[in-house]
Design an enzyme around this catalytic site. Structure first.
Site, PDB file in Angstrom:
ATOM      1  N   PHE A  68     -11.851  13.567 -93.525  1.00 27.01           N
ATOM      2  CA  PHE A  68     -11.027  12.369 -93.399  1.00 27.01           C
ATOM      3  C   PHE A  68     -11.957  11.152 -93.410  1.00 27.01           C
ATOM      4  O   PHE A  68     -12.957  11.134 -92.695  1.00 27.01           O
ATOM      5  CB  PHE A  68     -10.254  12.443 -92.083  1.00 27.01           C
ATOM      6  CG  PHE A  68      -9.171  11.414 -91.947  1.00 27.01           C
ATOM      7  CD1 PHE A  68      -7.934  11.611 -92.539  1.00 27.01           C
ATOM      8  CD2 PHE A  68      -9.376  10.261 -91.208  1.00 27.01           C
ATOM      9  CE1 PHE A  68      -6.922  10.673 -92.395  1.00 27.01           C
ATOM     10  CE2 PHE A  68      -8.371   9.317 -91.069  1.00 27.01           C
ATOM     11  CZ  PHE A  68      -7.140   9.521 -91.661  1.00 27.01           C
ATOM     12  N   ASP A 121     -13.701  18.621 -85.899  1.00 30.32           N
ATOM     13  CA  ASP A 121     -12.513  17.794 -85.761  1.00 30.32           C
ATOM     14  C   ASP A 121     -11.286  18.698 -85.927  1.00 30.32           C
ATOM     15  O   ASP A 121     -11.128  19.357 -86.964  1.00 30.32           O
ATOM     16  CB  ASP A 121     -12.525  16.683 -86.828  1.00 30.32           C
ATOM     17  CG  ASP A 121     -11.421  15.668 -86.588  1.00 30.32           C
ATOM     18  OD1 ASP A 121     -10.339  16.064 -86.102  1.00 30.32           O
ATOM     19  OD2 ASP A 121     -11.639  14.481 -86.898  1.00 30.32           O
ATOM     20  N   TYR A 135      -1.085  12.929 -81.519  1.00 28.23           N
ATOM     21  CA  TYR A 135       0.171  12.409 -82.081  1.00 28.23           C
ATOM     22  C   TYR A 135       0.623  13.187 -83.310  1.00 28.23           C
ATOM     23  O   TYR A 135       1.694  12.948 -83.825  1.00 28.23           O
ATOM     24  CB  TYR A 135       0.049  10.910 -82.418  1.00 28.23           C
ATOM     25  CG  TYR A 135      -1.136  10.562 -83.296  1.00 28.23           C
ATOM     26  CD1 TYR A 135      -1.099  10.763 -84.669  1.00 28.23           C
ATOM     27  CD2 TYR A 135      -2.299  10.039 -82.740  1.00 28.23           C
ATOM     28  CE1 TYR A 135      -2.187  10.458 -85.466  1.00 28.23           C
ATOM     29  CE2 TYR A 135      -3.395   9.724 -83.527  1.00 28.23           C
ATOM     30  CZ  TYR A 135      -3.328   9.937 -84.892  1.00 28.23           C
ATOM     31  OH  TYR A 135      -4.413   9.638 -85.677  1.00 28.23           O
ATOM     32  N   LYS A 136      -0.212  14.121 -83.792  1.00 28.61           N
ATOM     33  CA  LYS A 136       0.197  14.937 -84.943  1.00 28.61           C
ATOM     34  C   LYS A 136       0.964  16.155 -84.412  1.00 28.61           C
ATOM     35  O   LYS A 136       2.081  16.008 -83.942  1.00 28.61           O
ATOM     36  CB  LYS A 136      -1.022  15.303 -85.780  1.00 28.61           C
ATOM     37  CG  LYS A 136      -1.623  14.072 -86.479  1.00 28.61           C
ATOM     38  CD  LYS A 136      -2.937  14.318 -87.202  1.00 28.61           C
ATOM     39  CE  LYS A 136      -3.419  13.019 -87.846  1.00 28.61           C
ATOM     40  NZ  LYS A 136      -4.830  13.044 -88.220  1.00 28.61           N
ATOM     41  N   ARG A 141       2.349  15.950 -99.717  1.00 27.03           N
ATOM     42  CA  ARG A 141       1.940  16.781 -98.574  1.00 27.03           C
ATOM     43  C   ARG A 141       3.158  17.108 -97.713  1.00 27.03           C
ATOM     44  O   ARG A 141       3.942  16.221 -97.369  1.00 27.03           O
ATOM     45  CB  ARG A 141       0.902  15.995 -97.780  1.00 27.03           C
ATOM     46  CG  ARG A 141       0.185  16.787 -96.724  1.00 27.03           C
ATOM     47  CD  ARG A 141      -0.968  15.983 -96.159  1.00 27.03           C
ATOM     48  NE  ARG A 141      -0.516  14.861 -95.353  1.00 27.03           N
ATOM     49  CZ  ARG A 141      -1.203  14.320 -94.356  1.00 27.03           C
ATOM     50  NH1 ARG A 141      -2.412  14.805 -94.061  1.00 27.03           N
ATOM     51  NH2 ARG A 141      -0.744  13.306 -93.666  1.00 27.03           N
TER      52      ARG A 141
END
Ligand SMILES: *Cc1c(COP(=O)(O)O)cnc(C)c1O
Length: 398
Positions: A114, A185, A210-211, A357
Site C-alpha cells: 500500500f 501489515d 475500520y476495515k 475489488r
C-alpha cells in the site's frame, strides 16, 4: 467453536437494497455500536466529564481492546495496543525495528504494498539519512531479495489490490536467517484470515480496525510488538501516554512497560466504544470458520463471474489458500463498471488503474449476496450499462 453466521449477520446494519462488498475498506455498523457510542457520549462524557478517564476506564481501553484483537491475530496477551492511524503505526514499528538492528540499513518491501506504507518508509529513511534506504521488488521476488543487507523486511500480508497473500511464516523465517527483523501489515488480514503472529515469530505487526474489524470511519490502528522485543524497543514517536508515568510530567522521556510504550497521545474514546461493540461480536467468532466460509464465498463469486463475464480477467489468485478475503477483476473501464454496480446497489470499490475489488466478509456476506452481485454484474456487462458519462466522472474517493 462453531460460528453461527446467520445470527451474526443479524447484528449488523445492512441497508435494504444494498449488497455490501466493501467491508475490506470500511466495515458496516454493528447494531450495538450506535447504542454503545451513545452511552459513552451521554453516560460517560456527559455525566462523568473528565472523570471518565478513571471511572469509565477510558485510559485502559487501548490495551484492553488490543488483547481482544490479539486473539484474532495470534498475539500473546499484552502485546497489542491501539492508537493513532495505521500510517503512524507503520512508521513507529519500522523506526523501532531499524533501531533494534543497527548493523544493516535496508528496508525491503514490495511494489504491491500500500503506497502509504512505502511513503512512511521513504520519509523515515530520509529523516535517518546515514545510508538508510528503502528497496522494493515485485511481490514474487521478495523471498530471493532477502539477504544480509536487509535490516527490516516490511510487508503487507494480503495485497490490497489483488488479494495475493504472502507466506508470513516462511518469509519471517528467511528474514531471521538473514539477520533481519520482520514487520507485517495486517490491514487486510486482521478479521479476514487467521494470523499466527507468535507462531510465525513476527517481530512487529500493525493493522487497522475500520476495515474487517468494523470500528467505523477513522477508527484507531493497532500495533504488535513481540514480547521478546517489548522492553528493548524504543518508540521513535515518544509521546506522553507511552511514558512510564505520564502524570509525573517528567521532562525526560522514560518508556512505559512493554507494549504501553507504543502509545503516543490521547486515544479516540468514542471510536474505541464503537470498536468495543464490534469486538463483542468478534469474541463469538472462530477465525478458522471465517476463513473456510470466506474461501467458499470468493470461489462462488469467481465461478459465477467467469461463467458470464469473459471480458473481465481475474486479478486475484485462483487458489483460495493464496488469497485473502477479497476477489479482484481487471477491466480497462473498471471505474465506470464499479459506478454502474454501485448505482444498482452492489457496493465494491475501484483501485487504479483497472481493478474492480470485491470484499467477502463472512460475518455479514451471504451466498445470496454473491449470487445477486454476480447477476447484476453480468447484466451490466451484457448491456454495456456502464458506458454512460455519469459513471466515468471520477469522484474524490474511488
Ligand atoms: C488501509 C491501509 C492503510 C491506511 O492507512 P491509514 O493511516 O489508516 O489511512 C495503510 N496501509 C495498508 C496496507 C492499508 O491497507
Amino acid at each position: 467453536m462453531s460460528t453461527d453466521f446467520t445470527k451474526i449477520r443479524a447484528q449488523f446494519v445492512l441497508p435494504d437494497g444494498v449488497i455490501y462488498l466493501d467491508g475490506n475498506s470500511l466495515g458496516p455498523l454493528p447494531k450495538a455500536a450506535a447504542e454503545r457510542v451513545q452511552r459513552t457520549v451521554t453516560a460517560e462524557w456527559g455525566d462523568m466529564l473528565i472523570g471518565g478517564w478513571n471511572k469509565a476506564g477510558w485510559m485502559e481501553m487501548p490495551a484492553r481492546l488490543g488483547n481482544r484483537i490479539g486473539r484474532l491475530i495470534g498475539a500473546e496477551p499484552g502485546s497489542v495496543v491501539l492508537g493513532d492511524t495505521l500510517s503512524i503505526k507503520v512508521y513507529q514499528a519500522l523506526a523501532s525495528a531499524l533501531e533494534l538492528n543497527p548493523a544493516s540499513k535496508v528496508i525491503l518491501s514490495d511494489t504491491g504494498n500500500f503506497p502509504s506504507d512505502l511513503y512512511m518508509a521513504d520519509g523515515l529513511v530520509r529523516t535517518l539519512g546515514e545510508g538508510y534506504s528503502l528497496k522494493t521488488v515485485p511481490p514474487e521476488e521478495v523471498e530471493a531479495a532477502i539477504d544480509g543487507s536487509v535490516a527490516v523486511l516490511m510487508l503487507t500480508e494480503v495485497d490490497y489490490r489483488t488479494g495475493r497473500k504472502h507466506d508470513m511464516a516462511a518469509l519471517t523465517a528467511k528474514a531471521h536467517a538473514a539477520g533481519a527483523l520482520a514487520v507485517w501489515d495486517l490491514a487486510h488480514s486482521a478479521g479476514a484470515v487467521p494470523v499466527d503472529l507468535a507462531g510465525c515469530r513476527a517481530d512487529f505487526a500493525v493493522g487497522c480496525t475500520y476495515k474487517y474489524l468494523n470500528s467505523g470511519p477513522g477508527g484507531p490502528a493497532f500495533i504488535y510488538v513481540a514480547p521478546r522485543h517489548a522492553q528493548a524497543a524504543r518508540p521513535a514517536l515518544s509521546g506522553w501516554l507511552g511514558h512510564e508515568s505520564p502524570f509525573a510530567f517528567d521532562l525526560d522521556y522514560r518508556p512505559g512497560a512493554g507494549i504501553e510504550r507504543m502509545r503516543v497521545g490521547t486515544p479516540p474514546v468514542l471510536q474505541m466504544a464503537a470498536l468495543e461493540a464490534s469486538m463483542d461480536i468478534w469474541d463469538t467468532v472462530d477465525m478458522q470458520d471465517v476463513r473456510a466460509r470466506s474461501i467458499e464465498l470468493c470461489d462462488a463469486f469467481i465461478a459465477a463471474v467467469e461463467a458470464t463475464c469473459p471480458m473481465l480477467s481475474l486479478a486475484s489468485p485462483r487458489d483460495g489458500a493464496g488469497r485473502g478475503s477479497q476477489v479482484s477483476f481487471r477491466h480497462p473501464e473498471g471505474y465506470a463498471i464499479m459506478q454502474a454496480l454501485i448505482a444498482r446497489g452492489v457496493i465494491g470499490d475501484f483501485r487504479a488503474p483497472d481493478i474492480l475489488r470485491f470484499g467477502f466478509t463472512p460475518l455479514y456476506t451471504s451466498f445470496d449476496d454473491v449470487a445477486g452481485a454476480a447477476k447484476i454484474l453480468a447484466e451490466i456487462m451484457a448491456t454495456d450499462a456502464w458506458n454512460r458519462p455519469e459513471f466515468k466522472a471520477r469522484q474524490r474517493v474511488t
